[in-house]
Design an enzyme around this catalytic site. Structure first.
Site, short mmCIF file in Angstrom:
data_model
loop_
_atom_site.label_atom_id
_atom_site.label_comp_id
_atom_site.label_asym_id
_atom_site.label_seq_id
_atom_site.Cartn_x
_atom_site.Cartn_y
_atom_site.Cartn_z
N ARG A 59 3.07 4.59 -1.06
CA ARG A 59 3.50 3.24 -1.44
C ARG A 59 4.86 2.91 -0.82
O ARG A 59 5.10 1.76 -0.41
CB ARG A 59 3.59 3.17 -2.97
CG ARG A 59 3.91 1.79 -3.54
CD ARG A 59 3.83 1.84 -5.06
NE ARG A 59 4.30 0.64 -5.70
CZ ARG A 59 3.57 -0.44 -5.91
NH1 ARG A 59 2.32 -0.45 -5.52
NH2 ARG A 59 4.07 -1.50 -6.52
N HIS A 63 5.41 -0.42 1.40
CA HIS A 63 6.40 -1.43 1.03
C HIS A 63 7.51 -1.54 2.06
O HIS A 63 8.14 -2.59 2.17
CB HIS A 63 6.96 -1.12 -0.36
CG HIS A 63 6.06 -1.57 -1.47
ND1 HIS A 63 6.52 -2.25 -2.58
CD2 HIS A 63 4.72 -1.45 -1.63
CE1 HIS A 63 5.49 -2.53 -3.38
NE2 HIS A 63 4.40 -2.04 -2.83
N ASN A 91 9.59 -3.58 -6.48
CA ASN A 91 9.79 -2.18 -6.10
C ASN A 91 10.35 -1.30 -7.21
O ASN A 91 10.14 -0.08 -7.21
CB ASN A 91 10.73 -2.09 -4.90
CG ASN A 91 10.09 -2.60 -3.63
OD1 ASN A 91 8.88 -2.48 -3.44
ND2 ASN A 91 10.88 -3.17 -2.74
N HIS A 189 -5.22 2.36 -3.58
CA HIS A 189 -5.12 2.35 -5.04
C HIS A 189 -6.01 3.42 -5.68
O HIS A 189 -6.08 3.50 -6.91
CB HIS A 189 -5.49 0.98 -5.60
CG HIS A 189 -4.45 -0.06 -5.36
ND1 HIS A 189 -4.61 -1.40 -5.66
CD2 HIS A 189 -3.21 0.04 -4.81
CE1 HIS A 189 -3.52 -2.07 -5.32
NE2 HIS A 189 -2.66 -1.23 -4.81
#
Length: 321
Positions: A59, A63, A91, A189
């Site tokens: 992640r 990001h 975040n 996910h």
């Protein structure tokens, strides 16, 4: 698709990678030969202590790349004069794994001072996390340099858990991804966890007789309500309750049975083409794993700084003086 053809997708993507972004496979072979080993060793140690950190590192890379490109701007700390990306509600507190990157960077600075960028460490760590959770290993072209800017306002470029299919498609398209690649990357996910606040609206805020999102399976909703009581603490739950630490197609099976955790997950069933792709991945793990690896290589090339651009930070949290 046959297994050989699926694996060819990964190899073909890697052949094109240096041509598209001036990154190179084996970039550190002459300047810091143990670079990838050191990163993998730190990821492995962290993974054995907390398997959930694999999802956190994946992640982090995602990001980072979706804001200003893959330049490690997500790692920069805020200062009294600037709020950085990591402190955005998008975040914080959901991102984790910063200490793993710090540990890898410290070892690399001791072995090869000023050579390995934080952006490349992130890309290597994400790849290692995918592999350690059961995904396919893929080669990472390197040579990224670190950015010097991190702005909280720019995290608006990150996909929201409440996004519909059109919003998701537009956002991924703005970074050069097809809708098919968007569905593929959504499979990330399959590992990790989420704070209750990211999906609580699906349980308590819909204008229905139950106040629940009608696209959410009722039994799954009841279980989530027990884990995330209204007005309770912001707990965390696995995004894929069946196999939360394995990079498998359980995520797509969940979506097909209306057990996608986020609105953005369940949105993949709102068009025939994306729903068909979800169904295809649910029954063909190797196809998803190979396409996911290829999409990760492509993601790692978004807006990279190379050559004389950017810098090589000595501390991933701080811009060089």
């Amino acid at each position: 698709m046959r297994p050989i053809a699926a694996l060819f997708l990964v190899s073909f993507a890697l052949l094109l990678a240096p041509l598209r972004s001036h990154l190179q496979l084996g970039f550190y072979s002459g300047s810091c030969a143990l670079a990838e080993f050191i990163v993998k060793d730190e990821v492995r140690k962290a993974f054995f202590q907390d398997v959930g950190l694999a999802a956190g590192l994946l992640r982090l890379h995602f990001h980072d790349c979706f804001v200003r490109g893959c330049d490690a701007s997500v790692l920069i700390d805020s200062t009294p004069s600037n709020q950085a990306e990591k402190d955005s509600p998008a975040n914080n507190p959901s991102l984790r794994g910063f200490d793993v990157i710090d540990n890898a960077k410290a070892r690399l600075e001791a072995a090869c001072p000023g050579v390995v960028s934080c952006a490349d460490i992130l890309a290597f760590a994400a790849r290692d996390s995918v592999q350690m959770t059961g995904g396919l290993r893929y080669d990472v072209p390197a040579g990224r340099r670190d950015g010097r800017v991190s702005l909280i306002a720019e995290t608006r470029a990150l996909p929201l858990s409440t996004a519909n299919l059109n919003q998701l498609t537009r956002m991924f398209s703005s970074h050069g991804f097809t809708q098919e690649e968007m569905v593929t990357l959504s499979g990330a996910h399959t590992i990790g966890r989420s704070h209750c606040t990211s999906f609580a609206s699906r349980l308590y805020s819909y204008n229905t007789s139950t106040n629940q999102d009608p696209s959410l399976d009722g039994l799954y909703a009841s279980r989530l309500m027990q884990q995330c009581p209204q007005g309770g603490a912001d707990s965390v739950v696995p995004m894929n309750p069946g196999s939360p630490v394995f990079a498998d197609v359980g995520y797509y099976i969940d979506v097909l049975t209306n057990r996608g955790l986020f609105t953005s997950d369940q949105a993949l069933l709102t068009s025939t083409s994306t729903a068909n792709q979800v169904a295809q991945y649910a029954t063909n793990p190797l196809l998803w794993k190979s396409k996911f690896a290829a999409a990760m290589v492509k993601m790692g090339q978004i807006g990279v700084l190379t050559g004389g651009q950017g810098e090589i930070r000595s501390n991933c949290r701080l811009i060089n003086k």
